[in-house]
Design a protein around this motif. Structure first.
Motif, PDB file in Angstrom:
ATOM      1  N   SER A   4       0.894  -1.295   0.077  1.00  0.00           N
ATOM      2  CA  SER A   4      -0.111  -0.089   0.054  1.00  0.00           C
ATOM      3  C   SER A   4       0.624   1.255   0.085  1.00  0.00           C
ATOM      4  N   GLU A   6       2.913   5.007   0.565  1.00  0.00           N
ATOM      5  CA  GLU A   6       2.707   5.241   2.380  1.00  0.00           C
ATOM      6  C   GLU A   6       2.248   7.313   1.163  1.00  0.00           C
ATOM      7  N   LYS A   7       1.974   7.163   3.190  1.00  0.00           N
ATOM      8  CA  LYS A   7       1.085   9.034   2.882  1.00  0.00           C
ATOM      9  C   LYS A   7       1.448   9.602   2.147  1.00  0.00           C
ATOM     10  N   VAL A 111      -8.241   1.192   4.902  1.00  0.00           N
ATOM     11  CA  VAL A 111      -7.626   0.767   5.999  1.00  0.00           C
ATOM     12  C   VAL A 111      -6.934  -0.602   5.961  1.00  0.00           C
ATOM     13  N   SER A 112      -5.419  -0.522   6.157  1.00  0.00           N
ATOM     14  CA  SER A 112      -4.384  -1.696   5.357  1.00  0.00           C
ATOM     15  C   SER A 112      -4.897  -3.553   5.971  1.00  0.00           C
ATOM     16  N   ALA A 114      -2.850  -4.906   8.101  1.00  0.00           N
ATOM     17  CA  ALA A 114      -2.589  -4.890   8.995  1.00  0.00           C
ATOM     18  C   ALA A 114      -3.987  -4.414  10.246  1.00  0.00           C
ATOM     19  N   GLY A 115      -5.066  -3.494   9.305  1.00  0.00           N
ATOM     20  CA  GLY A 115      -5.753  -3.058  10.156  1.00  0.00           C
ATOM     21  C   GLY A 115      -5.150  -1.470  10.506  1.00  0.00           C
ATOM     22  N   GLN A 116      -4.538  -1.259   9.797  1.00  0.00           N
ATOM     23  CA  GLN A 116      -3.850   0.803   9.822  1.00  0.00           C
ATOM     24  C   GLN A 116      -4.546   1.212   8.849  1.00  0.00           C
ATOM     25  N   ARG A 117      -5.905   2.443   9.408  1.00  0.00           N
ATOM     26  CA  ARG A 117      -6.404   3.367   8.650  1.00  0.00           C
ATOM     27  C   ARG A 117      -5.468   4.440   8.220  1.00  0.00           C
ATOM     28  N   CYS A 118      -5.464   4.544   6.958  1.00  0.00           N
ATOM     29  CA  CYS A 118      -4.904   5.782   6.504  1.00  0.00           C
ATOM     30  C   CYS A 118      -5.082   7.506   6.984  1.00  0.00           C
ATOM     31  N   THR A 119      -3.797   7.942   7.460  1.00  0.00           N
ATOM     32  CA  THR A 119      -4.573   9.002   7.896  1.00  0.00           C
ATOM     33  C   THR A 119      -4.098  10.927   7.413  1.00  0.00           C
ATOM     34  N   HIS A 150      -4.254   6.085  -2.499  1.00  0.00           N
ATOM     35  CA  HIS A 150      -4.670   4.479  -2.109  1.00  0.00           C
ATOM     36  C   HIS A 150      -6.171   4.689  -3.204  1.00  0.00           C
TER      37      HIS A 150
END
Ligand SMILES: [Zn+2]
Length: 190
Positions: A4, A6-7, A111-112, A114-119, A150
């Motif tokens: 995915s 990066e920001k 949401v990745s 791994a469960g991390q939401r993009c900021t 994304h």
């Protein structure tokens, strides 16, 4: 599988420095096109703009700009009207845009694994979770806000990198003059 993205930070943006609770320092250089309307706004604000205050026009200008951009981007309004049925299956009704923008809170909803939401909170675009090409509808449940990176990533996952590259090349060939359409919106099959 491609990882995915990066920001992505907007170019030229310097993050304000926190000084104290609810106080930030921000230094910038104005060019003439910024200086002149700032001076004119101060004159027009008159008594609302006491001498010695920090740039008093800034708060008003930013409030107006945010309201304008929210209206433009998320169809935000104080007086919502009932939406008319869209003619194109890609059309997202204003009421759906408002509900999605409110639910996703102006932040990328990706949401990745791994469960991390993009900021990311910039370059946000409306994305059909199930693409229109696969029967996806413009409903609140099927639409989300995602950052441009994304949006492209999701399209590549759905349709394949090669397909998306050929679509991009096709769009560059046929629509070189179209610069105001956000690239990912113009190119993805959605
Ligand atoms: Zn994102």
């Amino acid at each position: 599988m491609k990882s995915s993205p990066e920001k992505i930070e907007p170019r030229g943006w310097v993050e304000p420095k926190p000084l104290a609770p609810q106080r930030y320092a921000y230094q910038c250089t104005l060019d003439q096109e910024e200086y002149d309307p700032m001076q004119r706004a101060r004159e027009l604000m008159g008594h609302q703009s006491p001498a010695g205050d920090r740039p008093p026009v800034l708060k008003s200008a930013l409030r107006l700009l945010v309201a304008h951009l929210e209206k433009q981007k998320y169809a935000a309004t104080d007086c919502p009207r009932p939406s008319k049925p869209g003619t194109s299956p890609r059309h997202i009704p204003a009421a759906v845009k408002r509900a999605v923008a409110a639910r996703d809170g102006g932040r990328c909803a990706f949401v990745s694994e791994a469960g991390q939401r993009c900021t990311a909170r910039h370059t946000l675009e409306f994305d059909h979770i199930q693409p229109v090409a696969r029967g996806g509808q413009a409903t609140v449940e099927n639409v989300r806000l995602v950052c441009r990176g994304h949006n492209q990533y999701a399209a590549e996952q759905e349709f394949g990198v090669e397909f998306m590259e050929s679509k991009r090349a096709e769009a560059r060939h046929w629509r070189p003059h179209v610069s105001h359409v956000p690239r990912a919106l113009a190119l993805r099959p959605s």
